[in-house]
Motif scaffolding. Sequence first.
Motif, PDB file in Angstrom:
ATOM      1  N   VAL A   1       0.714  -1.533   0.100  1.00  0.00           N
ATOM      2  CA  VAL A   1      -0.012   0.381  -0.309  1.00  0.00           C
ATOM      3  C   VAL A   1       0.311   1.170  -0.031  1.00  0.00           C
ATOM      4  O   VAL A   1       0.498   1.765  -1.097  1.00  0.00           O
ATOM      5  CB  VAL A   1      -1.000  -0.228   1.449  1.00  0.00           C
TER       6      VAL A   1
ATOM      7  N   ASP B   1      -4.420  -3.962  -2.409  1.00  0.00           N
ATOM      8  CA  ASP B   1      -3.446  -3.638  -1.616  1.00  0.00           C
ATOM      9  C   ASP B   1      -3.302  -2.022  -2.562  1.00  0.00           C
ATOM     10  O   ASP B   1      -3.241  -0.655  -2.243  1.00  0.00           O
ATOM     11  CB  ASP B   1      -2.230  -4.260  -1.512  1.00  0.00           C
ATOM     12  N   ILE B   2      -3.834  -2.522  -4.102  1.00  0.00           N
ATOM     13  CA  ILE B   2      -3.574  -1.451  -4.591  1.00  0.00           C
ATOM     14  C   ILE B   2      -4.380   0.165  -5.063  1.00  0.00           C
ATOM     15  O   ILE B   2      -4.642   0.991  -4.916  1.00  0.00           O
ATOM     16  CB  ILE B   2      -3.512  -2.126  -6.465  1.00  0.00           C
ATOM     17  N   VAL B   3      -5.727  -0.691  -4.440  1.00  0.00           N
ATOM     18  CA  VAL B   3      -6.909   0.381  -4.427  1.00  0.00           C
ATOM     19  C   VAL B   3      -6.391   0.629  -3.116  1.00  0.00           C
ATOM     20  O   VAL B   3      -7.632   2.244  -2.653  1.00  0.00           O
ATOM     21  CB  VAL B   3      -7.718  -0.415  -4.323  1.00  0.00           C
ATOM     22  N   MET B   4      -6.379   0.825  -1.756  1.00  0.00           N
ATOM     23  CA  MET B   4      -5.948   0.933  -0.534  1.00  0.00           C
ATOM     24  C   MET B   4      -5.488   2.053  -0.672  1.00  0.00           C
ATOM     25  O   MET B   4      -5.348   3.272  -0.698  1.00  0.00           O
ATOM     26  CB  MET B   4      -6.037  -0.114  -0.026  1.00  0.00           C
ATOM     27  N   GLY B   5      -3.944   1.781  -1.352  1.00  0.00           N
ATOM     28  CA  GLY B   5      -2.815   2.672  -2.092  1.00  0.00           C
ATOM     29  C   GLY B   5      -3.166   4.350  -2.892  1.00  0.00           C
ATOM     30  O   GLY B   5      -3.104   5.399  -2.794  1.00  0.00           O
ATOM     31  N   ILE B   6      -3.875   3.602  -3.558  1.00  0.00           N
ATOM     32  CA  ILE B   6      -4.542   5.299  -4.729  1.00  0.00           C
ATOM     33  C   ILE B   6      -5.529   5.487  -3.616  1.00  0.00           C
ATOM     34  O   ILE B   6      -5.885   6.972  -3.829  1.00  0.00           O
ATOM     35  CB  ILE B   6      -5.603   4.236  -5.900  1.00  0.00           C
ATOM     36  N   LYS B   7      -6.908   5.265  -2.943  1.00  0.00           N
ATOM     37  CA  LYS B   7      -7.670   5.874  -1.972  1.00  0.00           C
ATOM     38  C   LYS B   7      -6.614   6.884  -1.156  1.00  0.00           C
ATOM     39  O   LYS B   7      -6.989   8.366  -0.544  1.00  0.00           O
ATOM     40  CB  LYS B   7      -8.141   5.197  -1.341  1.00  0.00           C
ATOM     41  N   ILE B   8      -5.617   6.246  -0.281  1.00  0.00           N
ATOM     42  CA  ILE B   8      -4.700   7.001   0.531  1.00  0.00           C
ATOM     43  C   ILE B   8      -3.854   8.289   0.232  1.00  0.00           C
ATOM     44  O   ILE B   8      -3.943   9.542   0.870  1.00  0.00           O
ATOM     45  CB  ILE B   8      -3.581   5.726   1.042  1.00  0.00           C
ATOM     46  N   ALA B   9      -3.736   8.378  -1.242  1.00  0.00           N
ATOM     47  CA  ALA B   9      -2.745   8.852  -1.901  1.00  0.00           C
ATOM     48  C   ALA B   9      -3.835  10.086  -2.497  1.00  0.00           C
ATOM     49  O   ALA B   9      -3.665  11.176  -2.823  1.00  0.00           O
ATOM     50  CB  ALA B   9      -2.162   8.878  -3.233  1.00  0.00           C
TER      51      ALA B   9
ATOM     52  N   VAL C   1       3.027   1.670  -3.316  1.00  0.00           N
ATOM     53  CA  VAL C   1       1.424   2.882  -4.970  1.00  0.00           C
ATOM     54  C   VAL C   1       1.470   3.558  -3.744  1.00  0.00           C
ATOM     55  O   VAL C   1       1.365   4.376  -4.701  1.00  0.00           O
ATOM     56  CB  VAL C   1      -0.176   1.490  -4.231  1.00  0.00           C
TER      57      VAL C   1
ATOM     58  N   LEU D   1       2.305   6.163  -7.194  1.00  0.00           N
ATOM     59  CA  LEU D   1       1.385   7.430  -7.669  1.00  0.00           C
ATOM     60  C   LEU D   1       1.608   8.163  -7.720  1.00  0.00           C
ATOM     61  O   LEU D   1       1.240   9.126  -9.748  1.00  0.00           O
ATOM     62  CB  LEU D   1      -0.416   7.223  -6.939  1.00  0.00           C
TER      63      LEU D   1
ATOM     64  N   ASN E   1     -10.473  -7.756 -13.397  1.00  0.00           N
ATOM     65  CA  ASN E   1     -10.380  -6.119 -12.664  1.00  0.00           C
ATOM     66  C   ASN E   1     -11.444  -5.798 -12.224  1.00  0.00           C
ATOM     67  O   ASN E   1     -12.159  -5.144 -11.326  1.00  0.00           O
ATOM     68  CB  ASN E   1      -9.167  -5.083 -13.668  1.00  0.00           C
TER      69      ASN E   1
ATOM     70  N   LYS F   1      -6.093  -9.997  -3.574  1.00  0.00           N
ATOM     71  CA  LYS F   1      -5.130  -9.237  -2.375  1.00  0.00           C
ATOM     72  C   LYS F   1      -4.858  -8.029  -2.875  1.00  0.00           C
ATOM     73  O   LYS F   1      -4.659  -7.079  -2.082  1.00  0.00           O
ATOM     74  CB  LYS F   1      -4.681 -10.188  -1.374  1.00  0.00           C
ATOM     75  N   LEU F   2      -3.691  -8.137  -4.065  1.00  0.00           N
ATOM     76  CA  LEU F   2      -2.630  -7.684  -4.186  1.00  0.00           C
ATOM     77  C   LEU F   2      -3.865  -6.658  -5.029  1.00  0.00           C
ATOM     78  O   LEU F   2      -3.551  -4.791  -5.241  1.00  0.00           O
ATOM     79  CB  LEU F   2      -2.557  -7.995  -5.657  1.00  0.00           C
ATOM     80  N   TYR F   3      -5.015  -6.562  -5.887  1.00  0.00           N
ATOM     81  CA  TYR F   3      -5.927  -5.979  -6.338  1.00  0.00           C
ATOM     82  C   TYR F   3      -6.056  -4.684  -5.101  1.00  0.00           C
ATOM     83  O   TYR F   3      -6.495  -3.459  -4.877  1.00  0.00           O
ATOM     84  CB  TYR F   3      -7.742  -6.157  -6.775  1.00  0.00           C
TER      85      TYR F   3
ATOM     86  N   ASP G   1      -4.848 -12.307  -5.705  1.00  0.00           N
ATOM     87  CA  ASP G   1      -5.436 -11.531  -7.103  1.00  0.00           C
ATOM     88  C   ASP G   1      -6.163 -10.079  -6.336  1.00  0.00           C
ATOM     89  O   ASP G   1      -6.171  -9.339  -6.746  1.00  0.00           O
ATOM     90  CB  ASP G   1      -5.782 -11.797  -8.530  1.00  0.00           C
TER      91      ASP G   1
END
Lengths: 191, 291
Positions: free
Chosen positions: A121, B46-54, A124, A128, B8, B42-44, B40
């Motif tokens: 996380v 994590d990526i979504v969580m990263g996007i939300k945090i950014a 990412v 970004l 996806n 879990k990875l998805y 898959d």
Amino acid sequence: MNPQKLLEEIKIGNEKVFKEFYLENRNAFITYTHNKYSLDKEVLMEIYQDAILAFRNNIIEGRLTVFTCKPKTYLFEIGIHLIGKELRKRKLEVRMPEHLEYTYADKDANVVSKMEMNETVQFVRDELKRLGDKCFKLLYAFYFEKKSMEIIAKEMDYVNIDSAKSSKYNCFQKLKDSVLKNFSKMNLQSI
Amino acid sequence: MLENEQINEYFDRYIRNELTDNERVEFENRLISDETFGLDFKLYSDIVMGIKIASEDKLREKLTEWDEQNKSNIKGKTVLRVMYLAAAAIIVLVIGVAIVFKFQQKQTHDDIIAANEKIIDKDSSLYKDKQSEKITEEQKQQNANEEKLLALNLYDQNYKQYPNKVFPKSRGEIPSDSFARAMYYYDQQEYKLSQELLLQLNLSDPENIDISYYLAMTEMAIGHFNNALKILLELEKLKPVKYYHACMWYIGLLYLQLEKIDLAKTQFEKLIESKNPYSIASENILKLFNK
């Protein structure tokens, strides 16, 4: 503005309305809480930002669909809840019955950026910034603002929905590829 | 086999609650049974969580920008206001000097002082009356606001999820029985899913007190406070042994949340009349209100 209208406007991403609501209640919150709890104004300012983010998240994620009290009261409630957390973190005395100490619910005051995050996380989040503005805006609109692909395609001037969808997939895939380059899939399992 | 893009999209639909009930159950079963699919996802996630945090970082930057803009607007307005006041003061001064000069031509010095003192006394008593009225009103308003905030704070401090006493072992695999599945989601704090199931069950079996009670609990958890109150008030009338005091307690809390403070106090007063699991907490709440 009536509460339901406010809720609907924030849900569709009306930034002007959100900004007005944010600025309108900021000073009242800081003044009220500064008098009541012994916290610096800077700390309270950060808590207020957390509260407004949680408030917004609850609307966007569909956890808040109707106000049963004034929006300002709801916002303050989240803020006061976060102040309680901050005070507990500082191990200060908080008047709270012992049997409730461990049951203090976090239900409506979640701010994702304040949650614990694993390495993927975190990766990412940093990656970004390198992905380019257009990709970021697209992913922001879909995952953070929860906008439909139809609206995104319109707002971001895509030829049609399919073209927006395909761009979104490519952006997501770039992130995924970077993650997989840096962490093997098996290692991801343990993170 | 689904292509990457389709997978996806399938994940997107799941996290956006766009799957039908059957599709959702199928999805969740596959998460458990298919390891690759689980990885898959879990990875998805994590990526979504990263996007939300950014994204949240970005929005936070924007909030700070708004604060800065607002500060400079206020500074600009303050400078303008000072300039207006200065200009107004100069005009008043010039007019004042002209009037005094004119009066001096007609009246003696003592007459002028007497007249001025009279005006000042009158203005000052009017000002005092208005000020004291204003302070009383403001005080009343402030007291009312503080009481409301205390109510909300008390709700926040006292509200906790009522334990699952009907299917206590509902963790683990997703049960097939609807009520058990609703309670499984209840334990997982997936209140919206639980509420949807309980609502259906309640329609087909309105006499079932367990279903009604937990439906009220989920309504409360998702913020449908009026719905929860309506169900609990109906249940309270039936005086169910199992939930009687709990009903009264949550009704009291709901009144706090809905800022119906007098009704909340009455509810807590009823609860301290007899010894029950909520009497001490009720007494503490009443003490805080009476302070």
